[in-house]
Design a protein around this motif. Structure first.
Motif, short mmCIF file in Angstrom:
data_model
loop_
_atom_site.label_atom_id
_atom_site.label_comp_id
_atom_site.label_asym_id
_atom_site.label_seq_id
_atom_site.Cartn_x
_atom_site.Cartn_y
_atom_site.Cartn_z
N LYS A 31 -37.29 -36.01 17.12
CA LYS A 31 -38.50 -35.92 17.95
C LYS A 31 -38.19 -35.31 19.31
CE LYS A 31 -40.78 -39.88 15.81
NZ LYS A 31 -41.20 -41.27 16.00
N SER A 32 -37.04 -35.70 19.88
CA SER A 32 -36.65 -35.17 21.18
C SER A 32 -36.41 -33.67 21.11
CB SER A 32 -35.40 -35.88 21.69
OG SER A 32 -35.66 -37.23 21.90
N LEU A 33 -35.75 -33.24 20.02
CA LEU A 33 -35.51 -31.81 19.86
C LEU A 33 -36.81 -31.04 19.68
CD1 LEU A 33 -32.35 -31.76 17.58
CD2 LEU A 33 -32.52 -31.11 19.96
N ASP A 34 -37.75 -31.62 18.97
CA ASP A 34 -39.04 -30.96 18.80
C ASP A 34 -39.77 -30.84 20.14
OD1 ASP A 34 -38.67 -30.59 16.10
OD2 ASP A 34 -39.70 -32.46 15.55
N GLN A 35 -39.69 -31.87 20.96
CA GLN A 35 -40.32 -31.81 22.29
C GLN A 35 -39.63 -30.76 23.15
OE1 GLN A 35 -40.04 -35.79 23.77
NE2 GLN A 35 -42.00 -36.42 22.90
N LEU A 36 -38.31 -30.68 23.05
CA LEU A 36 -37.55 -29.70 23.82
C LEU A 36 -37.92 -28.28 23.39
CD1 LEU A 36 -35.32 -29.17 25.91
CD2 LEU A 36 -33.67 -29.28 24.05
N ALA A 37 -38.07 -28.08 22.09
CA ALA A 37 -38.42 -26.75 21.58
C ALA A 37 -39.82 -26.35 22.01
CB ALA A 37 -38.29 -26.73 20.07
N GLN A 38 -40.74 -27.30 22.15
CA GLN A 38 -42.11 -26.98 22.52
C GLN A 38 -42.30 -26.83 24.02
OE1 GLN A 38 -44.32 -30.16 20.81
NE2 GLN A 38 -44.02 -29.46 18.70
N SER A 39 -41.32 -27.19 24.79
CA SER A 39 -41.43 -27.11 26.25
C SER A 39 -41.53 -25.66 26.69
CB SER A 39 -40.21 -27.77 26.90
OG SER A 39 -40.23 -27.55 28.28
N ASN A 40 -42.39 -25.40 27.63
CA ASN A 40 -42.53 -24.04 28.16
C ASN A 40 -42.16 -23.99 29.64
OD1 ASN A 40 -44.66 -25.38 29.25
ND2 ASN A 40 -46.25 -24.02 28.49
N PHE A 41 -41.32 -24.89 30.08
CA PHE A 41 -40.91 -24.94 31.48
C PHE A 41 -40.02 -23.74 31.79
CE2 PHE A 41 -37.75 -26.06 34.69
CZ PHE A 41 -38.58 -26.34 35.75
N ARG A 42 -40.33 -23.04 32.84
CA ARG A 42 -39.52 -21.93 33.33
C ARG A 42 -39.39 -22.07 34.83
NH1 ARG A 42 -37.81 -21.52 28.79
NH2 ARG A 42 -38.68 -20.14 27.26
N ARG A 98 -32.54 -17.98 29.15
CA ARG A 98 -31.57 -17.79 28.06
C ARG A 98 -30.71 -19.04 27.87
NH1 ARG A 98 -30.24 -16.70 23.31
NH2 ARG A 98 -28.16 -15.88 22.99
N GLN A 99 -30.33 -19.69 28.96
CA GLN A 99 -29.53 -20.91 28.85
C GLN A 99 -30.31 -22.02 28.18
OE1 GLN A 99 -28.24 -21.62 32.84
NE2 GLN A 99 -26.59 -20.11 32.73
N ALA A 100 -31.61 -22.12 28.46
CA ALA A 100 -32.43 -23.14 27.81
C ALA A 100 -32.52 -22.87 26.31
CB ALA A 100 -33.82 -23.18 28.43
N ASP A 101 -32.66 -21.60 25.93
CA ASP A 101 -32.70 -21.26 24.51
C ASP A 101 -31.37 -21.57 23.83
OD1 ASP A 101 -35.28 -20.38 24.84
OD2 ASP A 101 -34.71 -18.26 25.06
N LEU A 114 -29.21 -23.86 24.73
CA LEU A 114 -29.08 -25.31 24.64
C LEU A 114 -29.88 -25.85 23.46
CD1 LEU A 114 -28.14 -28.03 25.80
CD2 LEU A 114 -30.18 -28.01 27.21
N THR A 115 -31.08 -25.37 23.29
CA THR A 115 -31.91 -25.80 22.16
C THR A 115 -31.24 -25.44 20.85
OG1 THR A 115 -33.88 -25.43 23.50
CG2 THR A 115 -34.20 -25.62 21.13
N GLU A 116 -30.72 -24.23 20.77
CA GLU A 116 -30.03 -23.80 19.55
C GLU A 116 -28.79 -24.65 19.28
OE1 GLU A 116 -27.66 -19.77 18.42
OE2 GLU A 116 -29.61 -19.53 19.38
N LEU A 117 -28.07 -24.97 20.31
CA LEU A 117 -26.86 -25.79 20.17
C LEU A 117 -27.21 -27.20 19.71
CD1 LEU A 117 -24.13 -25.09 22.71
CD2 LEU A 117 -24.03 -27.14 21.36
N LEU A 118 -28.27 -27.76 20.27
CA LEU A 118 -28.67 -29.11 19.88
C LEU A 118 -29.18 -29.17 18.45
CD1 LEU A 118 -30.43 -30.33 23.14
CD2 LEU A 118 -28.25 -31.10 22.21
N ARG A 119 -29.80 -28.11 17.99
CA ARG A 119 -30.29 -28.08 16.62
C ARG A 119 -29.16 -27.94 15.61
NH1 ARG A 119 -35.41 -28.66 15.88
NH2 ARG A 119 -36.88 -27.99 17.44
N GLN A 120 -28.02 -27.46 16.02
CA GLN A 120 -26.89 -27.26 15.11
C GLN A 120 -26.06 -28.51 14.90
OE1 GLN A 120 -24.61 -23.98 16.55
NE2 GLN A 120 -26.16 -22.47 16.01
N THR A 121 -26.35 -29.60 15.60
CA THR A 121 -25.57 -30.82 15.41
C THR A 121 -25.82 -31.36 14.01
OG1 THR A 121 -27.36 -32.15 16.34
CG2 THR A 121 -25.61 -31.47 17.84
N PRO A 122 -24.82 -31.95 13.38
CA PRO A 122 -25.00 -32.46 12.02
C PRO A 122 -26.04 -33.57 11.98
CG PRO A 122 -22.72 -32.75 12.77
CD PRO A 122 -23.48 -32.12 13.87
#
Length: 111
Positions: free
Chosen positions: A96-107, A68-71, A73-81
């Protein structure tokens, strides 16, 4: 497992204190001095077991909430102007970095 360790540590501490009290009433002061070092070391050992149980409980909580924290963080980073950086090249690399972060499946591995 954490609860079991906390209960076991509590029992060790309880038995160590019980040994001090029984020795004080049954054997007097001379016997108390002989048993005191063993009882103190038993009490410290029990406290270490309790501390390990609490540590394990915290690690389980961190592991449980990591996805949940990873999700978040991704949501917070996507909300930056989008226009926050003056350089267009850095905006592209951030996207590109945000897209890589969103595609990551690390758990984290479950304990």
């Amino acid at each position: 497992m954490a609860g079991l360790l906390k209960v076991a540590g509590g029992l060790v501490v309880g038995f160590a204190i019980l040994a001090i009290v029984v020795t004080l009433f049954a054997g007097g002061m001379d016997s108390l001095l002989a048993v005191l070092s063993d009882a103190v070391s038993g009490t410290l050992g029990g406290l270490l077991i309790i501390a390990f149980g609490v540590l394990l409980e915290h690690l389980e909580t961190i592991s449980r909430h990591s996805a949940r924290q990873a999700d978040l963080l991704t949501e917070l980073l996507r909300q930056t102007p989008k226009g926050s950086s003056p350089h267009p090249a850095s905006r592209d690399s951030a996207a590109k970095s945000l897209d890589q972060l969103a595609q990551s499946n690390f758990r984290f591995k479950e304990i």
